[in-house]
Design a protein around this motif. Structure first.
Motif, mmCIF file in Angstrom:
data_model
loop_
_atom_site.group_PDB
_atom_site.id
_atom_site.type_symbol
_atom_site.label_atom_id
_atom_site.label_comp_id
_atom_site.label_asym_id
_atom_site.label_seq_id
_atom_site.Cartn_x
_atom_site.Cartn_y
_atom_site.Cartn_z
ATOM 1 N N VAL A 99 0.840 -1.197 0.000
ATOM 2 C CA VAL A 99 0.000 0.000 0.000
ATOM 3 C C VAL A 99 0.876 1.248 0.000
ATOM 4 C CG1 VAL A 99 -1.683 1.322 1.327
ATOM 5 C CG2 VAL A 99 -1.927 -1.163 1.132
ATOM 6 N N ASP A 100 1.938 1.234 0.758
ATOM 7 C CA ASP A 100 2.853 2.372 0.824
ATOM 8 C C ASP A 100 3.507 2.616 -0.534
ATOM 9 O OD1 ASP A 100 4.484 4.329 2.516
ATOM 10 O OD2 ASP A 100 6.049 3.107 1.576
ATOM 11 N N SER A 101 3.889 1.525 -1.201
ATOM 12 C CA SER A 101 4.514 1.652 -2.525
ATOM 13 C C SER A 101 3.521 2.182 -3.551
ATOM 14 C CB SER A 101 5.054 0.289 -2.960
ATOM 15 O OG SER A 101 5.583 0.366 -4.279
ATOM 16 N N LEU A 102 2.269 1.722 -3.459
ATOM 17 C CA LEU A 102 1.239 2.189 -4.379
ATOM 18 C C LEU A 102 0.977 3.682 -4.233
ATOM 19 C CD1 LEU A 102 -1.080 1.578 -6.431
ATOM 20 C CD2 LEU A 102 -2.530 1.119 -4.443
ATOM 21 N N VAL A 103 0.880 4.140 -2.978
ATOM 22 C CA VAL A 103 0.565 5.545 -2.717
ATOM 23 C C VAL A 103 1.735 6.448 -3.078
ATOM 24 C CG1 VAL A 103 0.022 7.221 -0.909
ATOM 25 C CG2 VAL A 103 -1.137 5.010 -0.958
ATOM 26 N N ASN A 104 2.948 6.073 -2.693
ATOM 27 C CA ASN A 104 4.089 6.963 -2.846
ATOM 28 C C ASN A 104 4.781 6.835 -4.206
ATOM 29 O OD1 ASN A 104 4.518 8.321 -0.079
ATOM 30 N ND2 ASN A 104 4.240 6.174 0.470
ATOM 31 N N ASP A 105 4.902 5.585 -4.723
ATOM 32 C CA ASP A 105 5.681 5.383 -5.945
ATOM 33 C C ASP A 105 4.831 5.424 -7.207
ATOM 34 O OD1 ASP A 105 7.810 5.068 -4.238
ATOM 35 O OD2 ASP A 105 7.637 2.875 -4.168
ATOM 36 N N ILE A 106 3.652 4.820 -7.188
ATOM 37 C CA ILE A 106 2.833 4.712 -8.400
ATOM 38 C C ILE A 106 1.877 5.902 -8.522
ATOM 39 C CG2 ILE A 106 1.147 3.283 -9.626
ATOM 40 C CD1 ILE A 106 2.387 0.854 -8.260
ATOM 41 N N VAL A 107 1.025 6.093 -7.500
ATOM 42 C CA VAL A 107 0.057 7.185 -7.551
ATOM 43 C C VAL A 107 0.752 8.517 -7.286
ATOM 44 C CG1 VAL A 107 -2.092 8.116 -6.575
ATOM 45 C CG2 VAL A 107 -1.807 5.646 -6.851
ATOM 46 N N GLY A 108 1.556 8.561 -6.242
ATOM 47 C CA GLY A 108 2.268 9.779 -5.892
ATOM 48 C C GLY A 108 1.399 10.759 -5.132
ATOM 49 N N VAL A 109 2.054 11.812 -4.659
ATOM 50 C CA VAL A 109 1.352 12.838 -3.882
ATOM 51 C C VAL A 109 0.319 13.557 -4.740
ATOM 52 C CG1 VAL A 109 1.628 14.957 -2.538
ATOM 53 C CG2 VAL A 109 3.321 13.134 -2.348
ATOM 54 N N GLY A 110 0.724 13.889 -5.995
ATOM 55 C CA GLY A 110 -0.206 14.589 -6.890
ATOM 56 C C GLY A 110 -1.427 13.746 -7.206
ATOM 57 N N GLY A 111 -1.192 12.452 -7.417
ATOM 58 C CA GLY A 111 -2.312 11.565 -7.715
ATOM 59 C C GLY A 111 -3.287 11.455 -6.554
ATOM 60 N N MET A 112 -2.789 11.409 -5.339
ATOM 61 C CA MET A 112 -3.654 11.331 -4.164
ATOM 62 C C MET A 112 -4.458 12.618 -4.003
ATOM 63 S SD MET A 112 -3.526 8.392 -2.808
ATOM 64 C CE MET A 112 -4.437 8.820 -1.326
ATOM 65 N N ASN A 113 -3.812 13.769 -4.276
ATOM 66 C CA ASN A 113 -4.543 15.033 -4.187
ATOM 67 C C ASN A 113 -5.648 15.098 -5.235
ATOM 68 O OD1 ASN A 113 -3.055 16.035 -2.036
ATOM 69 N ND2 ASN A 113 -1.494 16.958 -3.371
ATOM 70 N N ASP A 114 -5.350 14.621 -6.460
ATOM 71 C CA ASP A 114 -6.368 14.597 -7.517
ATOM 72 C C ASP A 114 -7.535 13.693 -7.127
ATOM 73 O OD1 ASP A 114 -4.825 16.302 -8.978
ATOM 74 O OD2 ASP A 114 -3.891 14.700 -10.189
ATOM 75 N N LEU A 115 -7.228 12.544 -6.481
ATOM 76 C CA LEU A 115 -8.271 11.617 -6.059
ATOM 77 C C LEU A 115 -9.172 12.240 -4.997
ATOM 78 C CD1 LEU A 115 -9.445 8.736 -6.228
ATOM 79 C CD2 LEU A 115 -7.824 8.059 -4.452
ATOM 80 N N ILE A 116 -8.550 12.975 -4.068
ATOM 81 C CA ILE A 116 -9.330 13.638 -3.020
ATOM 82 C C ILE A 116 -10.205 14.736 -3.616
ATOM 83 C CG2 ILE A 116 -9.158 15.066 -0.948
ATOM 84 C CD1 ILE A 116 -6.617 13.500 -0.227
ATOM 85 N N ASN A 117 -9.631 15.527 -4.542
ATOM 86 C CA ASN A 117 -10.400 16.600 -5.179
ATOM 87 C C ASN A 117 -11.556 16.036 -5.997
ATOM 88 O OD1 ASN A 117 -8.816 18.670 -4.138
ATOM 89 N ND2 ASN A 117 -7.346 18.552 -5.839
ATOM 90 N N CYS A 118 -11.316 14.916 -6.666
ATOM 91 C CA CYS A 118 -12.373 14.282 -7.454
ATOM 92 C C CYS A 118 -13.520 13.831 -6.564
ATOM 93 C CB CYS A 118 -11.803 13.107 -8.241
ATOM 94 S SG CYS A 118 -13.032 12.211 -9.249
ATOM 95 N N GLY A 119 -13.177 13.229 -5.425
ATOM 96 C CA GLY A 119 -14.211 12.793 -4.497
ATOM 97 C C GLY A 119 -14.990 13.962 -3.930
ATOM 98 N N TYR A 120 -14.282 15.076 -3.648
ATOM 99 C CA TYR A 120 -14.942 16.272 -3.108
ATOM 100 C C TYR A 120 -15.911 16.868 -4.129
ATOM 101 C CZ TYR A 120 -15.502 21.110 -1.627
ATOM 102 O OH TYR A 120 -16.029 22.335 -1.297
ATOM 103 N N GLU A 121 -15.477 16.979 -5.384
ATOM 104 C CA GLU A 121 -16.333 17.537 -6.428
ATOM 105 C C GLU A 121 -17.560 16.668 -6.665
ATOM 106 O OE1 GLU A 121 -13.784 17.932 -9.760
ATOM 107 O OE2 GLU A 121 -12.629 19.617 -8.915
ATOM 108 N N THR A 122 -17.379 15.355 -6.580
ATOM 109 C CA THR A 122 -18.519 14.449 -6.758
ATOM 110 C C THR A 122 -19.548 14.646 -5.657
ATOM 111 O OG1 THR A 122 -17.068 12.807 -7.815
ATOM 112 C CG2 THR A 122 -19.197 12.031 -6.985
#
Length: 254
Positions: free
Chosen positions: A209-232
């Motif tokens: 999970v740590d590798s997925l969040v930090n290496d694959i998705v990254g910080v920017g990807g997590m922020n985009d995911l949070i913003n997408c959920g908020y807009e929805t």
């Protein structure tokens, strides 16, 4: 439960609206020369049923605690108890060593006797009718005219011999706990092994999970995911109260 009453004492009480008690007794009436009852000894077994109401029992306990002693005890020692087979009660050796003195200053009880029933056990000899009538009248007298006498007698017993006995047992227990050879020793706090059931830094799942969040998705990807959920949620009216409805029975999701 013991509750603080003032700076030096605790109070505890128990109550019940109704309480029924049943026990057995054996009554024997032996004849004497020239007496009212002649012939064989009269013997009868009864089941006595008591119906009590408005019961309340409370006690006030004065404690003198040595602060330095109780501060040195661990939680394990404070809760430690042993069963004393001679006294038939639980014994707290560690807590007793911290008491300088203990004394019950008040032990009281109130109750009302609603009914007393005597039922003869089948298979035993019956008493004469006059004696049965005497017993019935005596019971009626206590339930009716002398109801408060029962409470007064119990109050006197608790304030006198019962309280004296409780204080004697308590002070003997304190004296024994403080003696050089107590019947029950206060144990030392055991050392327990620190076992780690979940090692977060060594878990394979947490590592992926740590590798997925930090290496694959990254910080920017997590922020985009949070913003997408908020807009929805905003589009669905989650923050405007439109997601929920009240139908008279409760709040439900639309």
């Amino acid at each position: 439960i013991l509750e603080p009453y003032d700076k030096h004492s605790l109070i505890s009480g128990i109550g019940s609206e109704a309480f029924n008690l049943t026990f057995g007794i054996v009554l024997e009436v032996s004849p004497i020369p020239g007496g009212l009852i002649q012939g064989q000894t009269l013997r009868e077994e009864f089941d006595v049923a008591l119906e009590l109401s408005d019961i309340s029992l409370w006690a006030n306990l004065l404690l003198a605690v040595e602060k330095a002693e109780i501060r040195d005890l661990s939680i394990y020692q404070l809760l430690y108890s042993e069963f004393d087979p001679k006294a038939g009660t639980l014994y707290w050796p560690c807590v007793l060593t911290t008491l300088f003195a203990a004394n019950f200053t008040d032990v009281s009880a109130l109750l009302s006797v609603d009914a007393i029933r005597l039922d003869a056990v089948t298979g035993t000899d019956s008493l004469e009718a006059e004696l049965d009538l005497l017993i019935d009248n005596t019971i009626a007298l206590f339930v009716g005219d002398y109801n408060t006498l029962v409470t007064d007698v119990m109050y006197g017993f608790l304030q006198g011999p019962a309280k004296k006995r409780l204080n004697k047992v308590l002070n003997l227990a304190i004296g024994n706990a403080k003696s050089e050879t107590p019947h029950h020793q206060c144990p030392k706090t055991p050392l327990y092994a620190n076992t780690s059931y979940i090692k977060f830094d060594e878990s394979e799942i947490i590592g992926k999970v740590d590798s997925l969040v930090n290496d694959i998705v990254g910080v920017g990807g997590m922020n985009d995911l949070i913003n997408c959920g908020y807009e929805t949620l905003v589009e669905d009216g989650a923050f405007d109260g439109e997601v929920f409805e009240f139908d008279g029975f409760g709040v439900h999701l639309r």
